[in-house]
Every structure is written in C-alpha cells, then in structure tokens.
Motif scaffolding. Structure first.
Motif, PDB file in Angstrom:
ATOM      1  N   MET A   1       0.554  -1.397   0.319  1.00 22.78           N
ATOM      2  CA  MET A   1       0.012   0.071  -0.394  1.00 22.78           C
ATOM      3  C   MET A   1       1.029   0.842  -0.272  1.00 22.78           C
ATOM      4  O   MET A   1       1.477   1.545   0.639  1.00 22.78           O
ATOM      5  CB  MET A   1      -0.460  -0.225   1.279  1.00 22.78           C
ATOM      6  N   LYS A   2       0.463   2.368  -0.618  1.00 22.24           N
ATOM      7  CA  LYS A   2       1.105   3.621  -0.689  1.00 22.24           C
ATOM      8  C   LYS A   2       0.620   4.504   0.419  1.00 22.24           C
ATOM      9  O   LYS A   2      -0.660   4.646   0.303  1.00 22.24           O
ATOM     10  CB  LYS A   2       1.053   4.269  -2.167  1.00 22.24           C
ATOM     11  N   ILE A   3       1.362   5.119   0.717  1.00 20.25           N
ATOM     12  CA  ILE A   3       0.793   5.856   2.358  1.00 20.25           C
ATOM     13  C   ILE A   3       0.116   6.811   1.177  1.00 20.25           C
ATOM     14  O   ILE A   3      -1.297   7.754   1.990  1.00 20.25           O
ATOM     15  CB  ILE A   3       1.765   6.762   3.403  1.00 20.25           C
ATOM     16  N   ASP A   4       0.069   7.615   0.119  1.00 16.80           N
ATOM     17  CA  ASP A   4      -1.089   8.713  -0.606  1.00 16.80           C
ATOM     18  C   ASP A   4      -1.964   8.333  -0.404  1.00 16.80           C
ATOM     19  O   ASP A   4      -2.731   9.035  -0.088  1.00 16.80           O
ATOM     20  CB  ASP A   4       0.275   9.085  -1.578  1.00 16.80           C
ATOM     21  N   GLU A   5      -1.888   6.776  -1.249  1.00 18.27           N
ATOM     22  CA  GLU A   5      -3.516   6.230  -1.568  1.00 18.27           C
ATOM     23  C   GLU A   5      -3.900   6.441   0.500  1.00 18.27           C
ATOM     24  O   GLU A   5      -5.745   6.800   0.383  1.00 18.27           O
ATOM     25  CB  GLU A   5      -3.742   4.274  -1.463  1.00 18.27           C
ATOM     26  N   LEU A   6      -3.424   6.046   1.358  1.00 11.13           N
ATOM     27  CA  LEU A   6      -4.145   5.678   2.342  1.00 11.13           C
ATOM     28  C   LEU A   6      -4.405   7.425   3.070  1.00 11.13           C
ATOM     29  O   LEU A   6      -6.003   7.626   3.745  1.00 11.13           O
ATOM     30  CB  LEU A   6      -3.078   5.281   3.853  1.00 11.13           C
ATOM     31  N   ILE A   7      -3.470   8.638   2.723  1.00 11.11           N
ATOM     32  CA  ILE A   7      -3.825   9.734   3.142  1.00 11.11           C
ATOM     33  C   ILE A   7      -4.943  10.446   2.423  1.00 11.11           C
ATOM     34  O   ILE A   7      -5.997  11.112   2.795  1.00 11.11           O
ATOM     35  CB  ILE A   7      -3.152  10.741   3.031  1.00 11.11           C
ATOM     36  N   VAL A   8      -4.900   9.536   0.851  1.00 12.80           N
ATOM     37  CA  VAL A   8      -6.572  10.439   0.408  1.00 12.80           C
ATOM     38  C   VAL A   8      -7.618   9.927   1.115  1.00 12.80           C
ATOM     39  O   VAL A   8      -8.687  10.184   1.201  1.00 12.80           O
ATOM     40  CB  VAL A   8      -6.457  10.517  -1.327  1.00 12.80           C
ATOM     41  N   TRP A   9      -7.678   8.784   1.379  1.00  7.40           N
ATOM     42  CA  TRP A   9      -8.868   7.966   2.056  1.00  7.40           C
ATOM     43  C   TRP A   9      -9.043   8.734   3.351  1.00  7.40           C
ATOM     44  O   TRP A   9     -10.407   8.983   3.151  1.00  7.40           O
ATOM     45  CB  TRP A   9      -8.322   6.866   2.140  1.00  7.40           C
ATOM     46  N   TYR A  10      -8.067   9.024   4.337  1.00 11.62           N
ATOM     47  CA  TYR A  10      -8.954   9.725   4.819  1.00 11.62           C
ATOM     48  C   TYR A  10      -9.020  11.620   4.935  1.00 11.62           C
ATOM     49  O   TYR A  10     -10.690  11.604   5.440  1.00 11.62           O
ATOM     50  CB  TYR A  10      -7.653   9.933   6.637  1.00 11.62           C
ATOM     51  N   GLU A  11      -8.128  12.295   4.352  1.00  7.25           N
ATOM     52  CA  GLU A  11      -9.325  13.209   3.680  1.00  7.25           C
ATOM     53  C   GLU A  11     -10.350  12.958   2.851  1.00  7.25           C
ATOM     54  O   GLU A  11     -10.583  14.186   3.257  1.00  7.25           O
ATOM     55  CB  GLU A  11      -7.940  13.952   2.786  1.00  7.25           C
ATOM     56  N   LYS A  12     -10.757  12.434   2.398  1.00  8.04           N
ATOM     57  CA  LYS A  12     -11.883  12.192   1.479  1.00  8.04           C
ATOM     58  C   LYS A  12     -13.282  10.705   2.350  1.00  8.04           C
ATOM     59  O   LYS A  12     -13.950  10.849   1.425  1.00  8.04           O
ATOM     60  CB  LYS A  12     -11.674  11.776   0.169  1.00  8.04           C
ATOM     61  N   MET A  13     -12.886  11.012   3.808  1.00  7.53           N
ATOM     62  CA  MET A  13     -13.483   9.802   4.183  1.00  7.53           C
ATOM     63  C   MET A  13     -15.148  10.021   4.603  1.00  7.53           C
ATOM     64  O   MET A  13     -15.579  11.551   4.699  1.00  7.53           O
ATOM     65  CB  MET A  13     -13.218   9.767   5.484  1.00  7.53           C
ATOM     66  N   THR A  14     -15.902   8.984   4.079  1.00  6.24           N
ATOM     67  CA  THR A  14     -17.209   9.101   4.168  1.00  6.24           C
ATOM     68  C   THR A  14     -17.616   7.543   4.792  1.00  6.24           C
ATOM     69  O   THR A  14     -17.374   7.222   5.091  1.00  6.24           O
ATOM     70  CB  THR A  14     -18.115   9.996   2.937  1.00  6.24           C
ATOM     71  N   PRO A  15     -18.726   7.469   5.264  1.00  4.48           N
ATOM     72  CA  PRO A  15     -19.732   6.683   5.309  1.00  4.48           C
ATOM     73  C   PRO A  15     -19.518   5.808   4.728  1.00  4.48           C
ATOM     74  O   PRO A  15     -19.247   4.820   5.099  1.00  4.48           O
ATOM     75  CB  PRO A  15     -20.972   7.690   5.679  1.00  4.48           C
ATOM     76  N   GLU A  16     -19.581   5.765   3.320  1.00  6.22           N
ATOM     77  CA  GLU A  16     -19.963   4.861   2.382  1.00  6.22           C
ATOM     78  C   GLU A  16     -17.893   4.175   2.528  1.00  6.22           C
ATOM     79  O   GLU A  16     -18.018   2.967   2.001  1.00  6.22           O
ATOM     80  CB  GLU A  16     -20.243   5.573   0.708  1.00  6.22           C
ATOM     81  N   SER A  17     -17.109   5.272   2.247  1.00  2.65           N
ATOM     82  CA  SER A  17     -16.262   4.863   1.547  1.00  2.65           C
ATOM     83  C   SER A  17     -15.475   3.727   3.028  1.00  2.65           C
ATOM     84  O   SER A  17     -14.409   2.850   2.398  1.00  2.65           O
ATOM     85  CB  SER A  17     -14.490   6.102   1.497  1.00  2.65           C
ATOM     86  N   VAL A  18     -15.939   4.033   4.402  1.00  7.23           N
ATOM     87  CA  VAL A  18     -15.581   2.967   5.468  1.00  7.23           C
ATOM     88  C   VAL A  18     -15.137   1.824   4.921  1.00  7.23           C
ATOM     89  O   VAL A  18     -14.243   1.405   5.411  1.00  7.23           O
ATOM     90  CB  VAL A  18     -16.144   3.797   6.882  1.00  7.23           C
ATOM     91  N   ALA A  19     -15.765   1.300   3.970  1.00  7.62           N
ATOM     92  CA  ALA A  19     -16.264   0.024   3.938  1.00  7.62           C
ATOM     93  C   ALA A  19     -14.905   0.186   3.495  1.00  7.62           C
ATOM     94  O   ALA A  19     -14.984  -1.662   2.741  1.00  7.62           O
ATOM     95  CB  ALA A  19     -17.207  -0.500   2.953  1.00  7.62           C
ATOM     96  N   HIS A  20     -14.153   0.791   3.057  1.00 10.07           N
ATOM     97  CA  HIS A  20     -12.541   0.378   1.547  1.00 10.07           C
ATOM     98  C   HIS A  20     -11.785   0.094   2.702  1.00 10.07           C
ATOM     99  O   HIS A  20     -10.522   0.085   1.920  1.00 10.07           O
ATOM    100  CB  HIS A  20     -12.422   1.816   0.637  1.00 10.07           C
ATOM    101  N   LEU A  21     -11.573   0.010   3.808  1.00  9.87           N
ATOM    102  CA  LEU A  21     -10.384   0.191   4.854  1.00  9.87           C
ATOM    103  C   LEU A  21     -10.244  -1.375   4.511  1.00  9.87           C
ATOM    104  O   LEU A  21      -9.151  -1.551   5.016  1.00  9.87           O
ATOM    105  CB  LEU A  21     -11.544   0.340   6.211  1.00  9.87           C
ATOM    106  N   THR A  22     -10.714  -2.119   4.432  1.00 12.66           N
ATOM    107  CA  THR A  22      -9.956  -3.490   4.258  1.00 12.66           C
ATOM    108  C   THR A  22      -9.271  -3.831   2.811  1.00 12.66           C
ATOM    109  O   THR A  22      -8.306  -4.643   3.508  1.00 12.66           O
ATOM    110  CB  THR A  22     -11.392  -4.504   3.789  1.00 12.66           C
ATOM    111  N   ALA A  23      -9.510  -2.930   2.227  1.00  6.97           N
ATOM    112  CA  ALA A  23      -7.948  -2.370   1.251  1.00  6.97           C
ATOM    113  C   ALA A  23      -6.884  -2.289   1.177  1.00  6.97           C
ATOM    114  O   ALA A  23      -6.289  -1.984   0.513  1.00  6.97           O
ATOM    115  CB  ALA A  23      -8.559  -1.993  -0.744  1.00  6.97           C
ATOM    116  N   LEU A  24      -7.153  -1.399   2.405  1.00  8.10           N
ATOM    117  CA  LEU A  24      -6.016  -0.444   3.153  1.00  8.10           C
ATOM    118  C   LEU A  24      -5.125  -1.045   3.924  1.00  8.10           C
ATOM    119  O   LEU A  24      -4.621  -0.195   4.650  1.00  8.10           O
ATOM    120  CB  LEU A  24      -6.606   1.169   2.904  1.00  8.10           C
ATOM    121  N   TYR A  25      -6.067  -1.652   4.717  1.00  7.70           N
ATOM    122  CA  TYR A  25      -5.439  -1.909   6.162  1.00  7.70           C
ATOM    123  C   TYR A  25      -5.638  -3.469   6.348  1.00  7.70           C
ATOM    124  O   TYR A  25      -5.980  -4.269   6.054  1.00  7.70           O
ATOM    125  CB  TYR A  25      -6.171  -1.468   7.533  1.00  7.70           C
TER     126      TYR A  25
END
Length: 69
Positions: A1-25
């Motif tokens: 995983m690239k740290i930049d992807e994780l940062i973008v996910w955090y900064e744009k997090m929505t209730p719907e995007s929480v499900a994408h956590l499994t691809a990042l952690y």
C-alpha cells in the motif's frame, strides 16, 4: 500500500468509503487514538462509522507523515 492512497482515503472519508478500509489495512491492523485501541477491520470500521453518527461534518487533515521501514 502506498501512504499517499491512505492519506487521500482519510481526507476524503465518508460513511460509504469506510467499507474500503479492508483494502487499505491489514486484517489484524491496530487503530489507536486517545479514546480507542482496537484491532481488526470490523472494530476499526465501527469507530469511523460511530464518528460519522455522533459528530457533524467530521474530517481528517493530514499535516505530516512518518513512514517506518
């Protein structure tokens, strides 16, 4: 995983995007903040979803990063 992807996910997090956590952690990842210390996708997701339910317009602003090899 690239740290930049994780940062973008955090900064744009929505209730719907929480499900994408499994691809990042990793499935056994640990999340620690001043109020929680949990391990695993289900419990980490639960914290973020609770945040959206109990706060108005929550967001993360990443000001710096630290990466360990």
């Amino acid at each position: 995983m690239k740290i930049d992807e994780l940062i973008v996910w955090y900064e744009k997090m929505t209730p719907e995007s929480v499900a994408h956590l499994t691809a990042l952690y990793h499935e056994n990842a640990q999340f620690v903040d001043p109020f929680n210390s949990v391990r695993g996708h289900r419990l980490i997701s639960k914290i973020f979803l609770h945040m959206f339910e109990t706060t108005r317009n929550p967001r993360f602003v990443i000001e710096s990063r630290q990466v360990f090899d």
